[in-house]
Design a protein around this motif. Structure first.
Motif, PDB file in Angstrom:
ATOM      1  N   ASP A  68       6.159  -3.391  -6.724  1.00  0.00           N
ATOM      2  CA  ASP A  68       5.352  -2.740  -7.851  1.00  0.00           C
ATOM      3  C   ASP A  68       4.513  -1.630  -7.570  1.00  0.00           C
ATOM      4  O   ASP A  68       3.628  -1.215  -8.182  1.00  0.00           O
ATOM      5  N   GLY A  69       4.795  -1.091  -6.420  1.00  0.00           N
ATOM      6  CA  GLY A  69       3.793  -0.179  -5.670  1.00  0.00           C
ATOM      7  C   GLY A  69       4.047  -0.291  -4.049  1.00  0.00           C
ATOM      8  O   GLY A  69       4.872  -0.944  -3.795  1.00  0.00           O
ATOM      9  N   GLN A  70       3.425   0.271  -3.481  1.00  0.00           N
ATOM     10  CA  GLN A  70       3.497   0.211  -1.912  1.00  0.00           C
ATOM     11  C   GLN A  70       2.469  -0.683  -1.635  1.00  0.00           C
ATOM     12  O   GLN A  70       1.276  -0.362  -1.709  1.00  0.00           O
ATOM     13  N   HIS A  71       2.711  -2.007  -1.223  1.00  0.00           N
ATOM     14  CA  HIS A  71       1.692  -2.848  -0.541  1.00  0.00           C
ATOM     15  C   HIS A  71       1.580  -2.453   0.860  1.00  0.00           C
ATOM     16  O   HIS A  71       2.514  -2.597   1.778  1.00  0.00           O
ATOM     17  N   TYR A  72       0.534  -2.479   1.596  1.00  0.00           N
ATOM     18  CA  TYR A  72      -0.014  -1.965   2.790  1.00  0.00           C
ATOM     19  C   TYR A  72      -0.726  -3.217   3.720  1.00  0.00           C
ATOM     20  O   TYR A  72      -1.820  -3.317   3.155  1.00  0.00           O
ATOM     21  N   TRP A  73      -0.330  -3.555   4.996  1.00  0.00           N
ATOM     22  CA  TRP A  73      -0.991  -4.294   5.793  1.00  0.00           C
ATOM     23  C   TRP A  73      -0.983  -3.549   7.301  1.00  0.00           C
ATOM     24  O   TRP A  73      -0.145  -2.899   7.599  1.00  0.00           O
ATOM     25  N   ARG A  86      -2.629  -2.122  -2.600  1.00  0.00           N
ATOM     26  CA  ARG A  86      -1.715  -1.561  -3.349  1.00  0.00           C
ATOM     27  C   ARG A  86      -1.838  -0.034  -3.571  1.00  0.00           C
ATOM     28  O   ARG A  86      -2.759   0.472  -4.069  1.00  0.00           O
ATOM     29  N   PHE A  87      -0.561   0.900  -3.645  1.00  0.00           N
ATOM     30  CA  PHE A  87      -0.604   2.138  -3.588  1.00  0.00           C
ATOM     31  C   PHE A  87       0.476   2.632  -4.563  1.00  0.00           C
ATOM     32  O   PHE A  87       1.337   2.018  -4.353  1.00  0.00           O
ATOM     33  N   ASP A  88       0.042   3.345  -5.454  1.00  0.00           N
ATOM     34  CA  ASP A  88       0.958   4.072  -6.401  1.00  0.00           C
ATOM     35  C   ASP A  88       1.549   5.363  -5.730  1.00  0.00           C
ATOM     36  O   ASP A  88       0.774   6.208  -5.562  1.00  0.00           O
ATOM     37  N   ALA A  89       2.870   5.312  -5.525  1.00  0.00           N
ATOM     38  CA  ALA A  89       3.407   6.453  -4.700  1.00  0.00           C
ATOM     39  C   ALA A  89       3.546   7.722  -5.317  1.00  0.00           C
ATOM     40  O   ALA A  89       3.557   8.700  -4.932  1.00  0.00           O
TER      41      ALA A  89
END
Length: 125
Positions: A68-73, A86-89
């Protein structure tokens, strides 16, 4: 992290130069490790990769799950994964190093995806 990948060798003799980026194959164990941070990734497309450091303890691991967006680890060396958000592209992109995005061959997924006529502010979400 998936140290059993053929591309990843943590012996100091056969390592790529520091700064080299490689894509990694997502293993079920790594998928589970990412999910333990509270973000389910079982049905997500996940990009996984690393950037070599001078030593295995300095290696940087990055993962992005497209849901539902870009989740980043991120993870460093053998440390556990840290969820970065979470990032909204459409507005900003996950702060994935450019060399890793090129290694994934996914510049269109992580590049500017803002609608025409808008100004994208990278990494400000």
């Amino acid at each position: 992290m998936d140290p059993e990948n053929a591309e990843y060798d943590d012996s100091l003799d056969d390592r790529l130069p520091a700064g080299s980026a490689i894509p990694l194959t997502l293993s079920p164990a790594t998928r589970t490790q990412l999910a333990t941070t509270g973000v389910p990734v079982d049905d997500a497309i996940v990009y996984l990769g690393m950037i070599f450091g001078e030593t295995p303890q300095e290696d940087e691991f990055h993962a992005v799950a497209l849901r539902d967006g870009q989740h980043y680890w991120t993870a460093r060396g053998d440390s556990p994964w840290t969820y970065r958000g979470r990032f909204d592209a459409r507005v900003c992109a996950a702060p994935v190093p450019a060399e890793l995005i090129r290694a994934w061959g996914s510049t269109s997924l992580f590049g500017s995806t803002a609608p025409p006529g808008t100004t994208r502010q990278p990494n400000t979400c």
